[in-house]
Design a protein around this motif. Structure first.
Motif, short mmCIF file in Angstrom:
data_model
loop_
_atom_site.label_atom_id
_atom_site.label_comp_id
_atom_site.label_asym_id
_atom_site.label_seq_id
_atom_site.Cartn_x
_atom_site.Cartn_y
_atom_site.Cartn_z
N LEU A 14 0.84 -1.21 0.00
CA LEU A 14 0.00 0.00 0.00
C LEU A 14 0.87 1.25 0.00
O LEU A 14 0.60 2.23 -0.70
CB LEU A 14 -0.93 0.01 1.22
CG LEU A 14 -2.13 -0.93 1.18
CD1 LEU A 14 -2.96 -0.80 2.46
CD2 LEU A 14 -3.03 -0.66 -0.03
N ALA A 15 1.93 1.21 0.76
CA ALA A 15 2.80 2.39 0.84
C ALA A 15 3.64 2.57 -0.42
O ALA A 15 3.90 3.69 -0.85
CB ALA A 15 3.70 2.27 2.07
N VAL A 28 -2.56 2.09 -8.38
CA VAL A 28 -3.43 1.12 -7.71
C VAL A 28 -4.72 1.00 -8.50
O VAL A 28 -5.38 2.01 -8.77
CB VAL A 28 -3.73 1.56 -6.26
CG1 VAL A 28 -4.67 0.58 -5.58
CG2 VAL A 28 -2.43 1.70 -5.47
N LEU A 32 -12.65 3.76 -1.40
CA LEU A 32 -11.55 4.33 -0.60
C LEU A 32 -12.13 4.94 0.69
O LEU A 32 -11.97 6.12 0.96
CB LEU A 32 -10.80 5.39 -1.41
CG LEU A 32 -9.85 4.83 -2.49
CD1 LEU A 32 -9.27 5.96 -3.32
CD2 LEU A 32 -8.75 3.98 -1.88
N LEU A 87 -9.73 1.68 3.88
CA LEU A 87 -8.49 1.90 3.11
C LEU A 87 -7.90 3.27 3.44
O LEU A 87 -7.27 3.91 2.59
CB LEU A 87 -8.79 1.78 1.61
CG LEU A 87 -8.95 0.33 1.12
CD1 LEU A 87 -9.49 0.28 -0.30
CD2 LEU A 87 -7.61 -0.43 1.20
N SER A 88 -8.10 3.69 4.68
CA SER A 88 -7.55 4.97 5.16
C SER A 88 -7.82 6.11 4.19
O SER A 88 -6.99 7.00 4.02
CB SER A 88 -6.05 4.84 5.41
OG SER A 88 -5.79 3.75 6.24
N GLY A 121 -7.58 6.46 1.23
CA GLY A 121 -6.67 6.63 0.09
C GLY A 121 -5.54 7.60 0.34
O GLY A 121 -4.85 8.01 -0.60
N LYS A 122 -5.34 7.99 1.59
CA LYS A 122 -4.27 8.97 1.85
C LYS A 122 -3.66 8.74 3.24
O LYS A 122 -4.12 7.88 3.98
CB LYS A 122 -4.82 10.40 1.73
CG LYS A 122 -6.01 10.68 2.61
CD LYS A 122 -6.74 11.95 2.16
CE LYS A 122 -8.06 12.08 2.90
NZ LYS A 122 -8.95 13.06 2.35
N THR A 128 -0.52 5.32 5.59
CA THR A 128 -0.75 4.01 4.98
C THR A 128 -0.35 4.01 3.52
O THR A 128 0.12 3.01 2.99
CB THR A 128 -2.26 3.67 5.06
OG1 THR A 128 -2.67 3.86 6.40
CG2 THR A 128 -2.56 2.27 4.60
N TRP A 129 -0.56 5.13 2.84
CA TRP A 129 -0.39 5.19 1.40
C TRP A 129 0.96 5.76 0.97
O TRP A 129 1.15 6.10 -0.21
CB TRP A 129 -1.54 5.99 0.78
CG TRP A 129 -2.83 5.23 0.86
CD1 TRP A 129 -3.77 5.34 1.85
CD2 TRP A 129 -3.31 4.22 -0.03
NE1 TRP A 129 -4.81 4.47 1.61
CE2 TRP A 129 -4.55 3.77 0.46
CE3 TRP A 129 -2.81 3.67 -1.21
CZ2 TRP A 129 -5.30 2.78 -0.18
CZ3 TRP A 129 -3.55 2.68 -1.85
CH2 TRP A 129 -4.78 2.25 -1.33
N LYS A 134 0.81 8.61 -5.75
CA LYS A 134 0.05 7.46 -6.24
C LYS A 134 -0.99 7.87 -7.26
O LYS A 134 -1.57 8.94 -7.17
CB LYS A 134 -0.69 6.84 -5.05
CG LYS A 134 -0.58 5.36 -5.05
CD LYS A 134 -0.78 4.77 -3.68
CE LYS A 134 0.31 5.06 -2.74
NZ LYS A 134 1.35 4.10 -2.58
N PHE A 184 -4.57 6.39 -9.06
CA PHE A 184 -5.60 5.36 -8.93
C PHE A 184 -6.36 5.16 -10.23
O PHE A 184 -6.74 6.13 -10.89
CB PHE A 184 -6.61 5.74 -7.86
CG PHE A 184 -6.08 5.68 -6.45
CD1 PHE A 184 -5.99 4.47 -5.78
CD2 PHE A 184 -5.66 6.84 -5.81
CE1 PHE A 184 -5.50 4.41 -4.48
CE2 PHE A 184 -5.17 6.79 -4.51
CZ PHE A 184 -5.08 5.58 -3.85
#
Ligand code: ADP
Ligand code: TZD
Length: 581
Positions: free
Chosen positions: A280-281, A286, A293, A297-298, A300-301, A304-305, A311, A313
């Protein structure tokens, strides 16, 4: 009162023999659309509707609380792509069912909550009818759509509308209000027959625009460290073969969200589950397939990412408004997942470059390291059992039966089961989902057993189980092949918290009765209870219970100090900072 129907006089016995009524028309409308099961709880004004459904060859599964009937309907909808039907009485029964309807809508599961309702004239003047409530207005907030049918001749179209609303586009929960008066309205049989609607192509394919597909492929082709994220929308879509072909042809590592586990077998070489945080990081592109998101999935930011704005998407979803919900999406692909993934596959052609060995090698290295670390933890045999040793036993038994439906809720019981128990077939893992809701356990188990005809193993925290525990009677009544495993650690999250009041007038807020014997509960209804304190006992009990194919409950005693408050979500708990003076 229906003016149209009142005006139609019934003149002779012969004529009245040719009449049908609202009760029959509702059943006819459901059956015409291949709906063969209703989950519900009877009472005024729908008891005869349930009776008639049974008489007419439908299955009516009667519950002890409407929430669980609703949950059974919702999961039936998820598993079959046909709306699951929940039938309740008015006001309180309706409200009990509404929780499940809201949960279904949140999770994008198709279901229809059908509730009887009281006299409109009295409700609207708030004159205090039996179970008075303006149910339609209440339902609108929680449902994808809500309708009321006022005339018997509209039952066919009303049911059709509810079915289409539930399954087309983004699936969701639909409320259908049936006033008591509607059910007894009469209609000429021939006219009744004509009024029934068989829905044609209830969830039409939605083909993605070619330029959107091209844009997505361009983004993907520029990726150095691509990642595919499979969500429960992908599992729901039943595009299993296309998704597998896309993953394998592209060679891109993938992560399944909780309920997408098993869409590809969890032991697939391209699964990156064992190094989730790393991919993820580190990923630079992705591809989201039927996954939102949201908090899971946090958004998307954040940490975690990985590095901010590093990134891109690609997002495949049937709901255009899902795009850019939390972060900018470089390449939206709107359509049904089967069509979108097929279009991507076709567009990839023969010359698609698989991800670099640098990327896949880094993943493999971390995966191996984490798997070895986990294996060492799982090998330990502490006494009392902890989540790991108990789940090792369960994992080994379930590996021999990949067809089994696994229902799972709790905090630690949920998190550890998700990461330890591999799934090998699609749509077999059914859990707390988008809300992280407790209370789906027995409802989902019953729904899954009824629609699949296959065994269910429900892995439940002791707190989670309590929300739907009375449905053990339902499981026993219908002799369903459901084995409930309770991870009994004497409380919510843990059982050993202290009461912070120095005088200790009560037990702690998270604690339950110590050493409770949940296995005795099922015995009250004729099921088989097991008490397991070691992995060996747990393994033996589970193997036996699954082989018997009968209702069973295993009280698995876990160290009351094992696990963490709120499981993996400790960080979502607001912090107490103030100290009392
Ligand atoms: P997860 O919790 O597994 O991440 P979500 O429930 O958040 O999954 O996301 C599911 C997504 O899938 C929703 O945005 C929904 O619109 C989408 N979806 C559901 N069914 C389909 C389908 N047949 N085709 C395309 N998208 C779908
Ligand atoms: N009520 C509802 C409907 N949903 C919830 N999620 C909660 C309350 C709060 N909650 C959780 O988020 S997990 C949980 C509760 C009460 C139970 C955790 O205890 P457990 O599982 O015994 O089920 P573990 O394995 O002991 O953590």
């Amino acid at each position: 009162m229906s003016a149209r129907l009142e005006e139609a006089p019934v003149t002779s016995a012969e004529d009245s023999a040719k009449m049908t009524d609202g009760f029959h028309l509702v059943i006819d409308a459901l059956k015409a659309n291949d709906i063969d099961t209703i989950f519900g709880l009877v009472g005024i004004p729908i008891t005869d509707l349930a009776r008639l459904a049974q008489a007419e060859g439908m299955r009516f599964i009667g519950f002890r609380h409407e929430q669980h009937a609703g949950n059974a309907a919702a999961i039936a909808g998820y598993m079959t792509q046909k709306p699951g039907i929940c039938l309740t009485v008015s006001a309180p029964g309706f409200l009990n069912g509404l929780i499940a309807l809201a949960n279904a809508t949140t999770n994008c599961f198709p279901m229809i909550l059908i509730s009887g309702s009281s006299e409109r004239e009295i409700i609207d003047l708030q004159q205090g009818d039996y179970e008075e409530m303006d149910q339609l207005s209440v339902a609108k907030t929680f449902a994808k759509a809500a309708y009321r049918i006022n005339h018997a001749e509209d039952i066919g179209i009303g049911v059709a509308r509810a079915i289409r609303a539930a399954v087309s586009g983004r699936p969701g929960g639909v409320y259908l209000d049936l006033p008591a008066k509607l059910l007894s309205q009469t209609l000429d049989v021939a006219q009744g027959k004509q009024s029934i609607v068989r829905v044609v192509d209830a969830a039409p394919r939605q083909i993605p625009a070619p330029d959107a597909v091209k844009r997505a492929l361009d983004v993907l082709k520029g990726a150095k460290r691509p990642l595919i994220l499979l969500g429960k929308g992908a599992a729901y879509s039943q595009a299993d073969a296309e998704i597998r072909a896309f993953v394998e042809k592209s060679g891109i590592p993938y992560l399944p969200m909780s309920m997408a586990k098993g869409l590809l077998p969890d032991n697939h070489a391209q699964s990156a589950s064992a190094c989730r945080s790393f991919v993820l990081a580190e990923a630079d592109v992705v591809v989201l397939i039927g996954a939102r998101l949201n908090w899971l999935l946090s958004h998307g930011k954040g940490k975690t990412w990985g590095a901010p704005a590093a990134k891109q998407f690609v997002q495949i979803d049937i709901a255009p408004t899902e795009i850019d919900s939390n972060v900018a999406i470089a390449a939206p692909v709107i359509g049904d997942i089967g069509s979108c993934v097929s279009a991507l596959l076709a567009g990839m052609g023969a010359g698609f470059n698989k991800p670099s060995a640098e990327w896949t090698g880094a993943i493999a290295e971390r995966k191996d390291k984490n798997v070895a670390k986990m294996a060492a933890t799982l090998e330990k045999n502490p006494s009392p059992m902890n989540y790991h040793s108990a789940l090792r036993a369960i994992r080994d038994v379930l590996k021999t039966r990949p067809d089994i439906n696994l229902v799972n809720e709790g905090a630690n019981a949920l998190d550890f089961t998700r990461s330890i128990v591999d799934m090998y077939q699609p749509r077999k893992r059914l859990d707390s989902g988008t809300w992280g809701i407790m209370g789906i356990g027995m409802g989902y188990s019953i729904g899954a057993a009824v629609v699949s005809g296959l065994p269910v193993v429900a892995i439940e925290g002791d707190s989670a189980f309590g929300f739907s525990g009375m449905e053990l009677e339902t499981i026993c009544r219908y002799q369903l092949p459901v084995t409930t495993v309770i991870f009994n650690n004497n409380g919510v999250y843990k059982g050993c918290d202290p009461n912070l009041n120095p005088n200790k007038p009560d037990i702690a807020v998270t604690a339950f009765v110590k050493g409770a014997r949940y296995d005795k509960m099922i015995e009250a209804f004729g099921g088989v209870g097991y008490h397991a304190t070691t992995p060996a006992e747990l393994s033996k009990a589970l193997t036996e219970a699954i082989a018997a194919g009968k209702p069973a409950l295993i009280n698995a005693v876990i160290d009351e100090d094992a696990g963490a408050e709120s499981g993996r979500l400790t960080n979502l708990n607001p912090k107490r900072t103030a100290t009392k003076t």
